[in-house]
Every structure is written in C-alpha cells, then in structure tokens.
Write an enzyme that holds these catalytic residues in place. Structure first.
Site, mmCIF file in Angstrom:
data_model
loop_
_atom_site.group_PDB
_atom_site.id
_atom_site.type_symbol
_atom_site.label_atom_id
_atom_site.label_comp_id
_atom_site.label_asym_id
_atom_site.label_seq_id
_atom_site.Cartn_x
_atom_site.Cartn_y
_atom_site.Cartn_z
ATOM 1 N N TYR A 85 0.990 -1.052 -0.019
ATOM 2 C CA TYR A 85 0.066 0.077 -0.067
ATOM 3 C C TYR A 85 0.765 1.421 -0.094
ATOM 4 C CZ TYR A 85 -3.917 -3.060 1.256
ATOM 5 O OH TYR A 85 -4.749 -4.084 1.285
ATOM 6 N N LYS A 105 3.722 -15.069 2.704
ATOM 7 C CA LYS A 105 3.717 -16.068 1.457
ATOM 8 C C LYS A 105 5.213 -16.347 1.013
ATOM 9 C CE LYS A 105 1.262 -17.715 -1.990
ATOM 10 N NZ LYS A 105 0.385 -18.743 -1.736
ATOM 11 N N ASP A 123 -2.575 -18.073 2.495
ATOM 12 C CA ASP A 123 -3.719 -18.834 1.954
ATOM 13 C C ASP A 123 -4.101 -19.970 2.910
ATOM 14 O OD1 ASP A 123 -1.270 -19.479 1.168
ATOM 15 O OD2 ASP A 123 -1.907 -20.887 -0.730
ATOM 16 N N ASP A 154 -4.545 -6.635 6.499
ATOM 17 C CA ASP A 154 -5.971 -6.004 5.944
ATOM 18 C C ASP A 154 -6.937 -6.954 5.847
ATOM 19 O OD1 ASP A 154 -7.656 -3.810 5.076
ATOM 20 O OD2 ASP A 154 -6.734 -3.678 3.184
ATOM 21 N N ASP A 212 -10.157 -8.296 8.605
ATOM 22 C CA ASP A 212 -11.595 -8.156 8.457
ATOM 23 C C ASP A 212 -12.389 -9.478 8.527
ATOM 24 O OD1 ASP A 212 -11.702 -5.578 8.035
ATOM 25 O OD2 ASP A 212 -12.153 -5.601 5.971
#
Ligand code: NAD
Length: 361
Positions: A146, A195, A227, A251, A255
């Site tokens: 980001y 990852k 994942d 992020d 959530d």
C-alpha cells in the site's frame, strides 16, 4: 499514575461513544487511584467545518504531546455530504491517514473475541465455535504494497499497472517485537503469516521474525502461509492467539477475523508506535445513520480504552477490570440495539456506559 489523553470524538456517533469510554476511564481512575486528563482535538468532518482541513498541524502536535489518543470515528454519508465534494486529501478520512503517519503508528492490533453471550451472532457453526476464540491480529500498517511505488503505463499499446511491495528488515523487526511483547501478555503463541513460498519480502519477513523470536524463548512461534491461514480462521479460530502479518495480508485477515465475531459494535483496535504511545479506536465507522439517536453501542470504544490501559499504560489489572465489567453487563442480558437478542433488555448508549461503570469496583 497521571495520564494525558487526547480525545478525538470526530463525527457521527463518535462524540457519543467517546463520552462513555471517558466515563469508564474516570471510574477506573477513582477505583485504582489514577488520574486521566483529557484534551479534545478536532479531526474529520468537524475539523473541515471549523478549519477547512480534516486535521490541523496544531491538532496533530497536541496529539503528539499526549500519552495516548482515544478516537471515536470520522466521516459522514459518503454519497451525500459536502465533505466529499473535495479532493481526497481534504476529506474527513484523510485526517486518519495523516494522524497515523504523523504519529508513526506502524503496528495495528485488532482483537477478535467471541463473547459466549453473543455466540448467536457468530456466523460459524456451533461445533466450529467450540469454546469460543480470543485472538489478536497484529498488522504492519505503514509499509508493504500500500505504500510502495506504483504507476500505470502503456506498453506496446497495452495498459499495464505496477505496484511494488517493499519491506526492510527494520520495519519487520519493530512490528515483530510488538507482536512478541503482546504475546507475552497473552497465551504466548505467535503465528506469523506470510507467502514465503513465492515472495522475497515474505522470506525476509520470516528470517527477521525468527531472529526476534530468539529473544522470547517463552513464546511459541509458528509460520503459516496466508492462503493456509484464511482457512483455519473460519474452521478452527480457537487455535489462534497472536497473528503477526504484513500490511495487505493483515488488512484482509483482520476483516475476516472481525466478521466471525458477528458484531461490529464490539470490536476494538489500537495502533502503536515504537514507544508505548498508541491511538485507540473502535473498528467501526461513524455510523451517520444512527448519529444523535443515543442508541450506538459504546462497547468497542470502551474496549479500546481498555487496550489503552494495557498497552500504553501497562495497567493490566485495570484493563482486565474493564473487560470483566463488559462481560458482566452482557451476562446480565443488557444489549444495545445492534446486538439485541430475544429475552435481553435493550439499552441506549449512555445507559450501557453507566452499567459498565457500575461493575468496576
Ligand atoms: P460504519 O461502521 O459507520 O456503519 C456500518 C453499519 O454498522 C451501520 O448500519 C451502522 O449504523 C452500524 N454501526 C457501526 N457502529 C455501530 C455501533 N457502535 N453501534 C451500533 N451500530 C453501529 O460504516 P459505514 O456506514 O461504511 O461508514 C460510515 C462513515 O464512517 C463513512 O464516512 C466512513 O468513511 C467512516 N469510517 C470511519 C472509520 C474511522 O473513523 N476509523 C472507519 C470506517 C468507516
């Protein structure tokens, strides 16, 4: 202890819920012999109305001089407000980005805790919920994808967009230290999510986290691919204590974790810098649809104030008392409208605050 707190009521329900959190802090002060001094600053739409910008330099400086910041929420009706007919950097939410950056708040903590009284609101099956869950997602907030260099260009007549994901070892080390420190106050188990089978930034992440772990021999460290993590979060949430991860993965996972609690009015959060300083706020927004009605749930903000006691002031016993008071009020069957269930007693914002205050003794 004497603590200087900057409050930012903000917009919408913000002033109503911050008022209740301050009531609770004052009660903690009375019972445990602390003083909390408040100084209010404007941020968001109310600051735009007063000064034409969502956060003034003076307000930011006041926040910087405090011991901790308690924020309600900022923003209005996005499709229907004069605050949004302007450039993005002048909208209410730009104040949030400015204060996070200005105070160097790189570590975001979002707990996901299931109260047994609210288990009906949890979208998971009873056999998955088991004895409930109690985790915190620790998300790096100021680096990664980001904040990387990005551009869009035309290559051989085809539009191509590029985003870059960069982390340096210092950025990883400081968030890892925060996560291990917090694990020491909890069940001493960190799951670091990356990852590393694909990304170089994740391989560096894993290496640095392992180095930091050596300083915390009591804390168990595991690694999980992002994942792979998304699945047990909804299949076996009880296994998580502290989840440590980078900006974008955090992020998404935070959530996901908050949604399985089923109630947005209950979710607290904290953003910390390298010292003990932090900004504490509910995970929800300013709820303009119910602003001024006196029905907003103040619990997320009250639990954020409990996090402030724990993480900025090291007042763990006092934080426990606030959390226990929230639990007791729920057990007695009191509910604000957003968490109302059959057989419970409906209360408004101020009454919920008063009930929680009464249980702190
Ligand atoms: P929201 O979280 O404000 O509201 C979503 C829904 O949840 C609404 O129906 C609202 O009434 C309800 N709700 C939220 N908090 C509640 C509470 N404490 N008690 C009872 N009900 C509650 O999200 P939104 O509607 O998407 O956004 C509204 C405004 O808030 C926007 O301007 C948005 O940009 C802003 N926002 C601010 C923050 C922040 O300040 N950190 C975060 C998210 C959204």
């Amino acid at each position: 202890m004497n603590c200087k707190i900057v409050t930012i009521p903000g917009d919408g329900i913000g002033p109503e819920i911050v008022r209740e959190a301050c009531k609770v802090l004052d009660r903690v002060g009375e019972v445990y012999g602390h003083t909390f001094e408040y100084q209010e600053i404007l941020m968001g739409g109310c600051s735009i109305d007063a000064y034409g910008v969502p956060l003034t330099d003076e307000a930011l400086e006041t926040a910087r001089q405090s011991d901790a910041v308690l924020l309600g929420a900022v923003g209005g009706n996005v499709g229907n407000s004069r605050w949004y007919d302007v450039a993005p950097n002048l909208r209410p939410e730009a104040g949030l980005l400015a204060i996070r950056k200005g105070l160097n708040l790189f570590a975001n903590i979002r707990p996901a805790y299931l109260y047994s009284e609210l288990a009906e609101a949890c979208p998971l099956k009873k056999e998955i919920i088991g004895n409930g869950f109690d985790m915190v997602i620790m998300r790096e907030l100021t680096g990664g994808l980001y904040f990387g260099e990005r551009h869009t260009e035309e290559v051989d007549g085809v539009l191509q967009a590029t985003d870059t994901l960069t982390y340096n070892e210092n950025e990883i080390r400081r968030i890892a230290i925060k996560a291990f420190d917090i694990a020491m106050k909890r069940r001493k188990h960190v799951i670091s999510v990356d990852k590393a089978n694909v990304l170089d930034s994740s391989r560096l992440w894993r290496k640095v986290v392992e180095e930091v772990a050596k300083d915390y021999p009591e804390v168990k460290l595991e690694h999980m691919l992002v994942d792979n993590c998304a699945m047990p979060l909804v299949m076996n949430p009880g296994q998580f204590d502290v989840v440590l991860t980078e900006n974008m993965f955090g992020d998404i996972l935070s959530d996901e974790a908050s949604m399985i609690t089923g109630s947005i009015g209950m979710l607290s959060s904290a953003s910390l810098n390298e010292s003990k300083f932090g900004m504490y706020e509910p995970s929800h927004g300013s709820a303009p649809d119910i602003a001024g009605l006196g029905i907003a749930n103040p619990i997320a903000t009250i639990l954020s104030a409990a996090m402030m006691l724990r993480y900025s002031f090291d007042l763990d016993r006092e934080a426990d008392a606030v959390e226990a008071a929230v639990q007791a009020v729920l057990t007695e069957g009191y509910r604000t409208v957003d968490i109302m269930a059959e057989g419970c007693r409906k209360v408004g914002t101020a009454q919920m605050g008063d009930l929680i205050v009464k249980h702190i003794q």
